[in-house]
Design a protein around this motif. Structure first.
Motif, mmCIF file in Angstrom:
data_model
loop_
_atom_site.group_PDB
_atom_site.id
_atom_site.type_symbol
_atom_site.label_atom_id
_atom_site.label_comp_id
_atom_site.label_asym_id
_atom_site.label_seq_id
_atom_site.Cartn_x
_atom_site.Cartn_y
_atom_site.Cartn_z
ATOM 1 N N ASN A 74 0.816 -1.215 0.000
ATOM 2 C CA ASN A 74 0.000 0.000 0.000
ATOM 3 C C ASN A 74 0.853 1.270 0.000
ATOM 4 O OD1 ASN A 74 -2.591 1.092 -0.175
ATOM 5 N ND2 ASN A 74 -2.671 1.520 2.018
ATOM 6 N N ASN A 75 1.971 1.226 -0.746
ATOM 7 C CA ASN A 75 2.834 2.404 -0.779
ATOM 8 C C ASN A 75 2.992 3.008 -2.164
ATOM 9 O OD1 ASN A 75 4.525 4.296 0.579
ATOM 10 N ND2 ASN A 75 6.305 3.311 -0.333
ATOM 11 N N ALA A 191 7.229 6.587 7.518
ATOM 12 C CA ALA A 191 6.196 7.476 6.970
ATOM 13 C C ALA A 191 6.732 8.860 6.637
ATOM 14 C CB ALA A 191 5.039 7.586 7.956
ATOM 15 N N GLN A 208 4.009 6.531 1.982
ATOM 16 C CA GLN A 208 2.672 7.015 2.276
ATOM 17 C C GLN A 208 2.301 6.678 3.723
ATOM 18 O OE1 GLN A 208 0.519 6.853 -2.041
ATOM 19 N NE2 GLN A 208 0.407 4.980 -0.848
ATOM 20 N N ASN A 209 1.519 7.558 4.327
ATOM 21 C CA ASN A 209 1.085 7.313 5.704
ATOM 22 C C ASN A 209 0.248 6.047 5.820
ATOM 23 O OD1 ASN A 209 2.348 9.619 6.728
ATOM 24 N ND2 ASN A 209 0.566 10.918 6.281
ATOM 25 N N SER A 210 -0.360 5.649 4.712
ATOM 26 C CA SER A 210 -1.211 4.453 4.715
ATOM 27 C C SER A 210 -0.446 3.174 4.407
ATOM 28 C CB SER A 210 -2.338 4.622 3.688
ATOM 29 O OG SER A 210 -1.796 4.831 2.385
ATOM 30 N N ALA A 214 4.467 1.861 7.332
ATOM 31 C CA ALA A 214 4.682 3.286 7.598
ATOM 32 C C ALA A 214 5.267 3.544 8.974
ATOM 33 C CB ALA A 214 3.377 4.050 7.434
#
Length: 524
Positions: A74-75, A191, A208-210, A214
């Motif tokens: 998820n980055n 992150a 990404q923070n998500s 992270a």
């Protein structure tokens, strides 16, 4: 006779006309490829959006290649399928290019190593926030041909990425020996934007923070595998590097390991006799009191055909005329200061030359009569020598160790080698002269992650070379100083410019400034 000549002329003219009127079937019939390479595709974009057609893609409708994107971490920007390929004709690596294709949620269905065909006719080639993408294409346009294909991965030099961001965009790269500039606090997490440095330059490592990882802690030093996606800032492309999952960060070290001493030069063949005339120049990266913090320098002289028992299994602790140990147990040096180890005569270029005894000498020895101590008590392997460093054409080396106990398992904090002649490495038994992580040597192969702890093992084949045109035929000595120019950053704790050697011809009247200024190793 005249009639015959006229007839010959007419016949020749007819043959020429006939030869010029070849049939259509005399030409090779070929069909244009349905596939366009990313190398050619990216050239279509010249600053404005491009609708992809058969006409501008030279009859192609699709592209094919290997998937390098992985959305499991998820980055990566959502919806992007990132595919790289090589040009059908060209010179291999130079034609490797990538492209990001926005197919929406279906991008997450594909993983690295998938081979795909993508119909791109009718799509739009455009820059989105700085990254060149193909938009207007759906998941239905993608066909997976196979999976598990070996990915092409090149070493990513940050200075080259920064100078040619479009070339490296959307390709799979391995950034070696990455550390952070400035260094991160112990509480730091992945992150956000971090400045990653590989010794050639800085690049933004973006998480990404998500992202799944992270909140994980970045290692002090690692190889980072990932994808460059550009961002537009002030009208210029600014590359950002994305790792896809935490597995893309191959940890080299969790904590700083900065060498307190680096090797900056040496003379292996001074004018006249080599006996007690060869010496090594070092530089301190921090203040050192050697009475409190001891070090050792070991030289390897691989001249001659005699191979002692166990050679090269004992490595730097071989002794027996092959290695000579100099323990540094007294004296002090300041950060950035040059100091010297070796020759007892303390002359710059052999007998009769300028004295450099007033310089900082931490250890000198009459190595032709004194046997070295191994591990401070064992002298059985130590023997005197007339040469600390070879000049016969075989290899020789210099290594710096923490402490004064050195055996076949001890890893140096700095090491250099000249040439590779002689039996320095036994690949069958995995024994030899150990190296450490330096500007040119690595204890782990960065591409395979396999251990390579010895000189000449794996990719550790780099070495300096003898001065090719030097040397007096009468054996009086070459008198060349090996200056190991490079740049070591004491703040980052790493080499930011690898050492390269310059041969400086010394004379009997040379002075110390000639070997401490010209092409000398720099400290930042």
């Amino acid at each position: 006779m005249k009639k015959i000549l006229i007839n010959c002329f007419v016949l020749t003219a007819c043959i020429a006309v006939w030869m010029g009127c070849k049939r259509d079937s005399d030409y090779i019939i070929s069909t244009p490829s349905d596939f366009i390479s990313n190398f050619d595709l990216r050239k279509l974009y010249t600053g404005a959006d491009v609708t992809l057609t058969k006409e501008n893609m030279r009859a192609a409708t699709s592209l094919k290649g290997q998937v390098i994107s992985d959305h499991s971490g998820n980055n990566l920007p959502a919806g992007l399928l990132v595919v790289q390929n090589l040009r059908a004709t060209g010179n291999g690596i130079d034609s490797l290019r990538g492209i990001a294709i926005n197919i929406g949620a279906d991008a997450a269905k594909y993983i690295p190593g998938d081979s795909v065909h993508v119909k791109i006719e009718g799509g739009i080639l455009k820059r989105v926030d700085g990254t060149l993408e193909i938009t207007g294409v759906s998941g239905a346009n993608v066909t997976k041909i196979s999976s598990g294909r070996k990915l092409i991965i090149n070493r990513g030099f940050i200075n080259l990425i920064n100078s040619q961001p479009d070339k490296y965009e959307s390709t799979f790269l391995n950034i070696w020996k990455g550390t952070y500039n400035p260094s991160l606090a112990p509480s730091a997490v992945f992150a956000g934007s971090k400045t990653l440095n590989d010794g050639t330059g800085d690049i933004t490592l973006f998480t990404q923070n998500s992202a799944v990882f992270a909140n994980s802690t970045p290692p002090y030093s690692a190889d980072y595998r990932g994808i460059v996606l550009n961002n537009m800032q002030d009208g210029k492309l600014q590359p950002r590097f994305y790792i896809r999952t935490l597995a893309d960060a191959f940890v080299l070290s969790s904590t700083p390991d900065v060498p307190e001493i680096i090797i900056t030069g040496f003379i292996n063949d001074p004018q006249g006799s080599d006996t007690n005339a060869e010496y090594i120049q070092c530089r301190a990266t921090k203040d050192i009191n050697f009475a409190d913090t001891k070090f050792t320098i070991v030289t390897n002289n691989n001249a001659g055909a005699t191979l002692p028992v166990g050679y090269p299994a004992e490595g730097w602790a071989t002794g027996s005329g092959k290695t000579y140990k100099l323990e540094l147990t007294s004296g002090t040096v300041s950060k950035g200061e040059f100091f010297y180890v070796g020759a007892s005569n303390k002359l710059i270029n052999g007998p009769g030359s300028t004295s450099i005894a007033a310089s900082k000498w931490i250890r000198s020895a009459a190595y032709n009569t004194n046997s070295p101590f191994f591990n401070s008590s064992n002298t059985t392997r130590g023997s005197s020598t007339t040469n600390l460093l070879a000049n016969s054409g075989n290899a020789f080396g210099i290594a710096v160790f923490r402490g004064i106990s050195v055996d076949k398992t001890t890893v140096p904090i700095d090491v250099v080698f000249v040439h590779n002649g002689g039996s320095l490495y036994d690949s069958a038994n995995q024994v030899g002269y150990r190296i450490g992580n330096t500007d040119v040597y690595d204890v782990v192969d960065h591409n395979t992650n396999k251990a390579q702890p010895f000189f000449l093992s794996g990719s550790n084949i780099q070495k300096f070379t003898y001065q090719p045109n030097a040397g007096a035929s009468d054996g009086s000595g070459q008198g060349y100083w090996f200056a190991l120019g490079g740049v070591f950053d004491t703040t980052l704790g790493k080499w930011v410019k690898a050492r390269s050697h310059i041969h400086i011809k010394l004379s009997s009247t040379s002075v110390i400034s000639e070997i401490e200024t010209t092409n000398a190793t720099e400290l930042k």
